[in-house]
Design a protein around this motif. Structure first.
Motif: not given
Length: 384
Positions: A318-325, A349-351
């Protein structure tokens, strides 16, 4: 029992297996011809790219970031100017504005689509003027493969004298009410980074426009400000040309692109049918088709880490796009934020978390991923 093959987040090898022979021949032709810079394949690819989305001109460049920079350069955007853009995106969208000495104004997104919220544009314009800046352009982002809601955005841009630049790095080829992303906006830009739905074997990008005047200017700017020939420099430009080998690669990939978009729909539909009762699954606007650059779900912020760890243990990446605005990033937090802040961008961004997505995900692998996601959700809920 044989061990399950590793699951790829984006499987470029599977595509390679399908079109490898044609790709090898296309690359070797360039090698043997020896026209490595602006060879005939570049013009051939530009014509195909423009035709696919209904644009009049395509100008191939070295990468997607350069595509944005060259558009801003062609428009003469610089100090004292403001460019409206979302904060929930990759850094390149705002980076190019800052590079030009202009000021990005971060605007809120729509929580359902993750794209720029048309209703947030007015606040962004007001914010720019409060900072004594001149609003000149708006960069929309077709995030995760879905085109923005362009009808109201276009109307607002026209009413306020803003040039619409559609950043379609993830969304080139998406359908929006009978139109195709890439052919929407005064300019559209795209990236051919390998992981994009239409990607090459390195870096590459393109600008699309219906303006004859700007197309001519952009072709000059990408080639050191070239005039009638390469040693006639009529303006200050840059070196940003798509390599002929990459154009040859993209010609072959463009041949299967429409079919791959259809295959992505099947994967996305199966994911959504199986997961919609447990998590927030992606929303696609009516009369629209996403290219599904990413399939992004949302889980509670306090469960996301555990959810990803549980999937990792099952061999599901899995990947998080994007973790911090961007407006919270060190490099960009001094730039103006429209309205009373961007709570939706921050919450999303947190979810968000993205699951494996590509056209060559077979049903057995999809079923395994779906079962793993459902189990991981249960485990993360118990751990929360």
């Amino acid at each position: 029992m044989s061990e399950r093959p590793a699951i790829e987040f984006i499987d470029l090898k599977a595509q390679r297996q399908r079109i490898g022979k044609a790709m090898d021949e296309a690359i070797l032709k360039v090698v043997h011809d020896g026209n490595y810079i602006l060879g005939e394949q570049v013009a051939q690819f530009e014509a195909g790219l423009a035709s696919f989305c209904g644009a009049k001109h395509a100008i191939a460049v070295a990468n997607g970031t350069d595509a944005l920079i060259l558009v801003l350069e062609a428009l003469g955007i610089g100090p004292g100017d403001a460019v409206i853009c979302p904060s929930f995106t990759f850094a390149a969208t705002a980076e190019v504005v800052a590079w030009m000495g202009a000021t990005p104004i971060f605007a809120e997104i729509d929580e359902a689509t993750y794209n720029l919220d048309p209703s947030a544009i007015a606040a962004a314009i007001e914010t720019a003027r409060k900072h004594e800046l001149t609003p000149k352009a708006l960069i929309s982002v077709d995030l995760f493969g879905q085109a923005c809601d362009y009808e109201p955005i276009e109307a607002l841009c026209e009413r306020n004298g803003l040039v619409l630049i559609a950043d379609s790095a993830q969304g080139y080829g998406a359908r929006y009410k009978g139109r195709v992303a890439g052919g929407i906006g005064a300019f559209a830009t795209t990236s051919f980074f390998p992981a994009k739905p239409l990607g090459c074997y390195g870096d590459g990008g393109a600008i699309l426009t219906n303006s004859d005047e700007h197309a001519e200017l952009l072709r000059s700017l990408r080639f050191h400000g070239k005039g009638s020939y390469k040693y006639d420099n009529v303006r200050v430009g840059v070196n940003s040309r798509l390599d002929t080998i990459q154009a040859a690669v993209l010609i072959e990939k463009l041949k299967v692109f429409a079919e791959e978009i259809e295959k992505r729909q099947i994967v996305a539909q199966r994911y959504t049918a199986a997961l919609k009762d447990l998590v927030t699954t992606p929303y696609v606007m009516p009369d629209c088709v996403s290219t599904w650059a990413q399939y992004t779900i949302r889980v509670d912020a306090d469960r996301r880490d555990a959810f990803q760890e549980a999937l990792k243990a099952k061999g599901v990446p899995t990947t998080v796009y994007y973790p911090k605005p961007l407006h919270l990033q060190t490099a960009y937090r001094h730039f103006p934020v429209a309205g009373n802040g961007l709570p939706i961008s921050e919450r999303v961004a947190r979810e968000v978390v993205s699951l494996p997505m590509h056209p060559y995900l077979d049903e057995e692998t999809q079923d395994y991923i779906i079962a793993a996601v459902r189990e991981a959700l249960a485990l993360s809920a118990a751990a929360a």
